[in-house]
Design a protein around this motif. Structure first.
Motif, mmCIF file in Angstrom:
data_model
loop_
_atom_site.group_PDB
_atom_site.id
_atom_site.type_symbol
_atom_site.label_atom_id
_atom_site.label_comp_id
_atom_site.label_asym_id
_atom_site.label_seq_id
_atom_site.Cartn_x
_atom_site.Cartn_y
_atom_site.Cartn_z
ATOM 1 N N ASP A 59 0.799 11.442 -10.245
ATOM 2 C CA ASP A 59 0.009 12.668 -10.180
ATOM 3 C C ASP A 59 0.875 13.894 -10.448
ATOM 4 O O ASP A 59 0.460 14.816 -11.138
ATOM 5 C CB ASP A 59 -0.668 12.813 -8.814
ATOM 6 N N THR A 60 2.088 13.895 -9.931
ATOM 7 C CA THR A 60 2.969 15.044 -10.149
ATOM 8 C C THR A 60 3.471 15.081 -11.594
ATOM 9 O O THR A 60 3.692 16.146 -12.135
ATOM 10 C CB THR A 60 4.164 15.043 -9.176
ATOM 11 N N ARG A 110 0.833 -1.209 0.000
ATOM 12 C CA ARG A 110 0.000 0.000 0.000
ATOM 13 C C ARG A 110 0.867 1.258 0.000
ATOM 14 O O ARG A 110 0.569 2.225 -0.682
ATOM 15 C CB ARG A 110 -0.924 0.017 1.227
ATOM 16 N N LYS A 111 1.953 1.201 0.746
ATOM 17 C CA LYS A 111 2.855 2.343 0.819
ATOM 18 C C LYS A 111 3.498 2.613 -0.544
ATOM 19 O O LYS A 111 3.552 3.754 -1.003
ATOM 20 C CB LYS A 111 3.943 2.072 1.869
ATOM 21 N N LYS A 112 3.944 1.544 -1.220
ATOM 22 C CA LYS A 112 4.536 1.684 -2.551
ATOM 23 C C LYS A 112 3.495 2.172 -3.551
ATOM 24 O O LYS A 112 3.782 3.031 -4.388
ATOM 25 C CB LYS A 112 5.124 0.356 -3.018
ATOM 26 N N ALA A 166 2.849 5.842 -2.995
ATOM 27 C CA ALA A 166 3.988 6.628 -3.476
ATOM 28 C C ALA A 166 3.988 6.685 -5.003
ATOM 29 O O ALA A 166 4.251 7.736 -5.602
ATOM 30 C CB ALA A 166 5.292 6.044 -2.966
ATOM 31 N N LYS A 167 3.661 5.572 -5.643
ATOM 32 C CA LYS A 167 3.627 5.523 -7.104
ATOM 33 C C LYS A 167 2.530 6.448 -7.639
ATOM 34 O O LYS A 167 2.739 7.174 -8.606
ATOM 35 C CB LYS A 167 3.383 4.079 -7.563
#
Length: 127
Positions: free
Chosen positions: A117-118, A106-108, A111-112
């Motif tokens: 999004d950026t 979930r953390k990865k 982050a992905k």
């Protein structure tokens, strides 16, 4: 009060039924037979033991000033049976490992998504 009694009777019936099924499986596999009285005695013993376990678990949690029973309470309960304690410890370790892996995924994933999004909105980083 009647509802609690009815619930209790349903649970007892379920334990009795399951005990009968287990005894039947053992009888089929090993060529043994169990009388109805034996099945009833085993079921009643199992039901009472579960009731005792539930009360003990509740007290362990309460002693630790918690409202919820956790794995450590179950381990404490099983301390007198080495085989049961070992089994519970192994399952607990497996569940903790699986939970940690899910947490990392979930953390990865988060982050992905943030990275994507950026990249999708390059003006977002400009001030």
């Amino acid at each position: 009060m009647d509802e609690t009694f009815a619930d209790n009777q349903r649970l007892k019936a379920a334990v009795h039924f399951t005990t009968g099924q287990i005894c039947q499986t053992i009888a089929d596999d090993g060529g043994r037979k169990f009388s109805r009285q034996t099945i009833a005695a085993i079921a009643e013993t199992a039901f009472r033991q579960c009731d005792t376990f539930a009360k003990d678990l509740e007290w362990f949690a309460r002693h630790a000033k918690r409202n919820t029973v956790n794995v450590e309470d179950v381990k404490l309960l099983s301390r007198h049976s080495t085989a049961l304690f070992t089994h519970i410890q192994q399952r607990s370790d497996e569940l903790a490992s699986a939970h940690q892996e899910q947490k990392e995924k979930r953390k990865k994933s988060t982050a992905k998504r943030k990275h994507q999004d950026t990249e999708d909105d390059p003006g977002q980083n400009e001030d």
